[in-house]
Design a protein around this motif. Structure first.
Motif, PDB file in Angstrom:
ATOM      1  N   TRP A   1       0.825  -1.208   0.000  1.00  0.00           N
ATOM      2  CA  TRP A   1       0.000   0.000   0.000  1.00  0.00           C
ATOM      3  C   TRP A   1       0.858   1.257   0.000  1.00  0.00           C
ATOM      4  N   LEU A   2       1.971   1.268   0.755  1.00  0.00           N
ATOM      5  CA  LEU A   2       2.776   2.480   0.910  1.00  0.00           C
ATOM      6  C   LEU A   2       3.737   2.713  -0.255  1.00  0.00           C
ATOM      7  N   THR A   3       3.993   1.694  -1.066  1.00  0.00           N
ATOM      8  CA  THR A   3       4.984   1.814  -2.138  1.00  0.00           C
ATOM      9  C   THR A   3       4.765   3.024  -3.053  1.00  0.00           C
ATOM     10  N   PRO A   4       3.551   3.331  -3.519  1.00  0.00           N
ATOM     11  CA  PRO A   4       3.382   4.526  -4.369  1.00  0.00           C
ATOM     12  C   PRO A   4       3.833   5.811  -3.672  1.00  0.00           C
ATOM     13  N   ALA A   5       3.592   5.930  -2.368  1.00  0.00           N
ATOM     14  CA  ALA A   5       4.009   7.136  -1.640  1.00  0.00           C
ATOM     15  C   ALA A   5       5.526   7.209  -1.542  1.00  0.00           C
ATOM     16  N   ILE A   6       6.176   6.071  -1.307  1.00  0.00           N
ATOM     17  CA  ILE A   6       7.640   6.045  -1.241  1.00  0.00           C
ATOM     18  C   ILE A   6       8.238   6.419  -2.587  1.00  0.00           C
ATOM     19  N   GLU A   7       7.721   5.822  -3.652  1.00  0.00           N
ATOM     20  CA  GLU A   7       8.233   6.125  -4.999  1.00  0.00           C
ATOM     21  C   GLU A   7       8.002   7.589  -5.347  1.00  0.00           C
ATOM     22  N   TYR A   8       6.854   8.105  -4.991  1.00  0.00           N
ATOM     23  CA  TYR A   8       6.540   9.517  -5.257  1.00  0.00           C
ATOM     24  C   TYR A   8       7.495  10.424  -4.489  1.00  0.00           C
ATOM     25  N   SER A   9       7.782  10.096  -3.217  1.00  0.00           N
ATOM     26  CA  SER A   9       8.648  10.936  -2.390  1.00  0.00           C
ATOM     27  C   SER A   9      10.090  10.923  -2.872  1.00  0.00           C
ATOM     28  N   GLU A  10      10.485   9.848  -3.557  1.00  0.00           N
ATOM     29  CA  GLU A  10      11.872   9.716  -4.001  1.00  0.00           C
ATOM     30  C   GLU A  10      12.055  10.104  -5.459  1.00  0.00           C
ATOM     31  N   ASN A  11      11.000  10.577  -6.086  1.00  0.00           N
ATOM     32  CA  ASN A  11      11.091  10.990  -7.482  1.00  0.00           C
ATOM     33  C   ASN A  11      11.923  12.270  -7.602  1.00  0.00           C
ATOM     34  N   LYS A  12      13.004  12.198  -8.327  1.00  0.00           N
ATOM     35  CA  LYS A  12      13.896  13.362  -8.478  1.00  0.00           C
ATOM     36  C   LYS A  12      13.699  14.084  -9.820  1.00  0.00           C
ATOM     37  N   GLY A  13      12.825  13.548 -10.641  1.00  0.00           N
ATOM     38  CA  GLY A  13      12.632  14.136 -11.967  1.00  0.00           C
ATOM     39  C   GLY A  13      11.517  15.162 -11.990  1.00  0.00           C
ATOM     40  N   GLN A  14      10.971  15.363 -13.179  1.00  0.00           N
ATOM     41  CA  GLN A  14       9.895  16.330 -13.356  1.00  0.00           C
ATOM     42  C   GLN A  14       8.665  15.895 -12.557  1.00  0.00           C
ATOM     43  N   GLY A  15       8.047  16.842 -11.885  1.00  0.00           N
ATOM     44  CA  GLY A  15       6.872  16.538 -11.087  1.00  0.00           C
ATOM     45  C   GLY A  15       7.194  15.982  -9.720  1.00  0.00           C
ATOM     46  N   ASN A  16       8.461  16.141  -9.297  1.00  0.00           N
ATOM     47  CA  ASN A  16       8.842  15.638  -7.975  1.00  0.00           C
ATOM     48  C   ASN A  16       8.136  16.451  -6.889  1.00  0.00           C
ATOM     49  N   PRO A  17       7.852  15.819  -5.759  1.00  0.00           N
ATOM     50  CA  PRO A  17       7.102  16.514  -4.709  1.00  0.00           C
ATOM     51  C   PRO A  17       7.928  17.610  -4.054  1.00  0.00           C
ATOM     52  N   GLU A  18       7.249  18.623  -3.546  1.00  0.00           N
ATOM     53  CA  GLU A  18       7.929  19.701  -2.834  1.00  0.00           C
ATOM     54  C   GLU A  18       8.388  19.205  -1.468  1.00  0.00           C
ATOM     55  N   LEU A  19       9.619  19.532  -1.097  1.00  0.00           N
ATOM     56  CA  LEU A  19      10.133  19.217   0.229  1.00  0.00           C
ATOM     57  C   LEU A  19      10.055  20.499   1.051  1.00  0.00           C
ATOM     58  N   CYS A  20       9.140  20.538   1.979  1.00  0.00           N
ATOM     59  CA  CYS A  20       8.867  21.757   2.752  1.00  0.00           C
ATOM     60  C   CYS A  20       9.805  21.820   3.960  1.00  0.00           C
ATOM     61  N   LEU A  21      10.493  22.915   4.123  1.00  0.00           N
ATOM     62  CA  LEU A  21      11.408  23.074   5.242  1.00  0.00           C
ATOM     63  C   LEU A  21      10.664  23.582   6.470  1.00  0.00           C
ATOM     64  N   TYR A  22      11.094  23.111   7.641  1.00  0.00           N
ATOM     65  CA  TYR A  22      10.492  23.580   8.887  1.00  0.00           C
ATOM     66  C   TYR A  22      11.582  23.720   9.952  1.00  0.00           C
ATOM     67  N   ARG A  23      11.372  24.648  10.857  1.00  0.00           N
ATOM     68  CA  ARG A  23      12.330  24.894  11.915  1.00  0.00           C
ATOM     69  C   ARG A  23      12.311  23.762  12.938  1.00  0.00           C
ATOM     70  N   ALA A  24      13.487  23.314  13.356  1.00  0.00           N
ATOM     71  CA  ALA A  24      13.567  22.417  14.501  1.00  0.00           C
ATOM     72  C   ALA A  24      12.924  23.118  15.689  1.00  0.00           C
ATOM     73  N   GLY A  25      12.089  22.398  16.426  1.00  0.00           N
ATOM     74  CA  GLY A  25      11.389  23.004  17.553  1.00  0.00           C
ATOM     75  C   GLY A  25      10.010  23.522  17.225  1.00  0.00           C
ATOM     76  N   SER A  26       9.585  23.388  15.971  1.00  0.00           N
ATOM     77  CA  SER A  26       8.220  23.762  15.577  1.00  0.00           C
ATOM     78  C   SER A  26       7.366  22.498  15.548  1.00  0.00           C
ATOM     79  N   PHE A  27       6.087  22.646  15.179  1.00  0.00           N
ATOM     80  CA  PHE A  27       5.216  21.490  15.032  1.00  0.00           C
ATOM     81  C   PHE A  27       5.217  20.953  13.602  1.00  0.00           C
ATOM     82  N   GLY A  28       6.163  21.423  12.789  1.00  0.00           N
ATOM     83  CA  GLY A  28       6.242  20.941  11.422  1.00  0.00           C
ATOM     84  C   GLY A  28       6.066  22.071  10.428  1.00  0.00           C
ATOM     85  N   PRO A  29       6.104  21.773   9.137  1.00  0.00           N
ATOM     86  CA  PRO A  29       6.002  22.815   8.111  1.00  0.00           C
ATOM     87  C   PRO A  29       4.626  23.484   8.086  1.00  0.00           C
ATOM     88  N   VAL A  30       4.603  24.764   7.740  1.00  0.00           N
ATOM     89  CA  VAL A  30       3.320  25.479   7.658  1.00  0.00           C
ATOM     90  C   VAL A  30       2.443  24.861   6.575  1.00  0.00           C
TER      91      VAL A  30
END
Length: 521
Positions: A474-503
């Protein structure tokens, strides 16, 4: 059933329930040898030995037992015992008298993991079995890097260690069980060639936490909750596993794994299965595991298009955690300066069955977040008609049940009540149950629980082969999508250490008109 026996196992009185004084008993383990492969490693020191010593100190282990550590490290048996004593002292609750007795059952053998070396180790093990009267029962615990699991299992089988001619043999395999569906299937083929499924204990220590198990008791032992545990009354479910620590010294592992493999494939989906399962007809291991597997079968399939709107990935940058500076992920030792490995993920998923159709489940987990907590939030639907409109300025929020798994184990029911006084004013109130309140006795931690269950052969809290494979599939499509480095790759959102995560994760759940439920101690 007499108190001194449960399912043929002797029992030990471990506590009583508050004012009633009702006895609570724990099953004592079978006589057995606990053989730890990779015994010089970190897991043995931090988790396994402290857990086994705690069980021994509380008289939950059989008199017929011993521990044999196997590793390539050149160290004497006495030096190994000293190292383990330091580790147990560091874990707390050390008892010198108990350790003196425990150490007599603690042994070490330097060995390689090839067939010839393990044959020699087997001979030493059999001598110890006679000395300690274990009846040739043995647990083989793989505490090695996952990359050598398959070769060790092959050598174990060739050396005769998998044999059950004069007692039972069980093998315990730590996560990660493979790094993708293909490798998990390959490992499963190796395991299945030499061990029957009844012998295999795939461990996920999260399932050993009492509060995870308590989800079943809360649902199925109380008539007031199960009738409303469905799509008619529940608006959505949140499952959060927030970690304030970084990757510590595991850069090599984490660069290969990332948050989806590290947390979602195992811990998060396993907790989800307890929340979403149907009641089994009888509280027995295989029946409970059958119902958990049905949840995985009903998960709505993921695809690239749906993942664009149902998955947020993030990575922490430098910040402050607990009042101390925390460097960013790419500044951690062993991490590439351009690494795109996600340390945070938030996901929306659906269970397509009669009970849960249309109810979104929001899962999130990350490193270097503001606080450490794991909890399940069941948020109910809003009242169907706002009869108080015009009386209250603020909107009446939904009711919720919060099941906190760690660190402050408790169940809370949030609802609304009138403020005292002549004016009609609402306030939010909480019914609060602390997990250990009203209980006097021993509380086992996660590793103590799963080790005990392994010794008595109870597989309820271990992962079955089909569940393991389905979670990877079930999780394989999400893993493949997250590791896609080509066109249409997912955005990697940065967040500060000590926050509750990315906005972006806040916006992600906010698009559905909902908010994350956080916890700060």
């Amino acid at each position: 059933m007499p108190l001194e026996k449960i399912n043929g196992h002797p029992t030990v009185k471990i506590g009583k329930l508050g004012p009633s004084g009702a006895l609570c008993e724990e099953v004592s383990s079978d006589p057995c040898a606990i053989v730890i492969f990779g015994a010089s490693g970190d897991l043995t020191k931090r988790k396994l030995l402290p857990a086994l010593f705690c069980l021994f100190r509380n008289k939950l282990l059989s008199k017929g037992f011993f521990i044999l550590g196997l590793a390539r490290t050149d160290i004497s048996e006495d030096a190994f015992r000293m190292e383990m004593a330091k580790a147990v002292k560091k874990a707390g609750n050390f008892d010198y008298a108990a350790w003196e007795e425990f150490a007599k059952r603690l042994h070490y053998y330097q060995t390689g993991y090839d067939e010839g070396s393990l044959r020699k180790a087997k001979s030493y093990m059999e001598d110890l079995a006679e000395t300690h009267a274990t009846g040739r029962n043995r647990i083989l615990y793989l505490s090695t890097p996952p990359s050598v699991y398959a070769s060790i299992i092959e050598a174990v089988a060739a050396s005769g260690l998998a044999s059950e001619e004069q007692g039972w043999t069980r093998i315990v395999i730590e996560k990660p069980y493979g790094r993708d569906l293909e490798s998990a299937r390959a490992l499963e083929k190796t395991v299945g060639s030499h061990f029957r499924e009844e012998q295999v204990f795939r461990i996920d220590h999260y399932l050993g936490k009492d509060t995870v198990q308590n989800i079943m008791m809360f649902r199925f032992a109380n008539s007031i909750f199960e009738p409303i545990w469905n799509r008619h009354f529940i608006d959505h479910v949140q499952i959060t596993a927030s970690e304030s620590i970084g990757i510590e010294k595991r850069a090599g592992y984490y660069e290969e794994a990332g948050v989806l493999r590290d947390m979602f494939q195992n811990h998060m989906l396993q907790v989800l299965s307890f929340v979403g399962m149907e009641p089994p007809s009888v509280y027995k291991s295989e029946m409970v595991r059958d119902e958990r597997v049905k949840v995985f079968r009903a998960l709505r399939a993921l695809d690239r298009e749906s993942l664009k709107d149902s998955l947020v990935l993030g990575q922490y940058v430098d910040g402050e955690v607990g009042g101390k500076f925390a460097r960013g992920y790419r500044e951690e030792d062993g991490v590439g300066r351009r690494s795109l490995v996600p340390t945070y993920a938030a996901m929306k998923l659906f269970i397509d069955n009669w009970r849960w159709q249309g109810v979104p489940f929001y899962l999130r987990s990350g490193k270097r977040l503001k606080s450490r907590f794991t909890q399940v939030t069941i948020q109910f639907r809003a009242v169907p008609h706002q009869m108080f409109s015009g009386i209250f300025e603020e909107e009446i929020g939904p009711n919720a049940v919060i099941i906190r798994i760690q660190p402050d184990e408790r169940i809370q029911l949030k609802f609304h009540a009138k403020n005292p006084g002549s004016r009609v004013c609402l306030r939010d109130v909480v019914m609060d149950f602390g997990y250990t309140e009203g209980y006097e006795g021993i509380v086992l931690d996660a590793y103590e629980r799963v080790l005990m269950d392994c010794m008595i052969g109870d597989k309820m809290l271990f992962i079955r082969s089909d569940a393991m494979e389905m979670s990877w599939e079930w999780l394989t499509p999400a893993i493949e999508y997250s590791e896609n480095k080509g066109q249409g790759n997912p955005e990697l959102c940065l967040y500060r250490a000590g926050s509750f995560g990315p906005v972006e994760a806040e916006r992600f759940i906010g698009r559905d008109g909902r908010k994350w439920v956080n916890y700060e101690r």
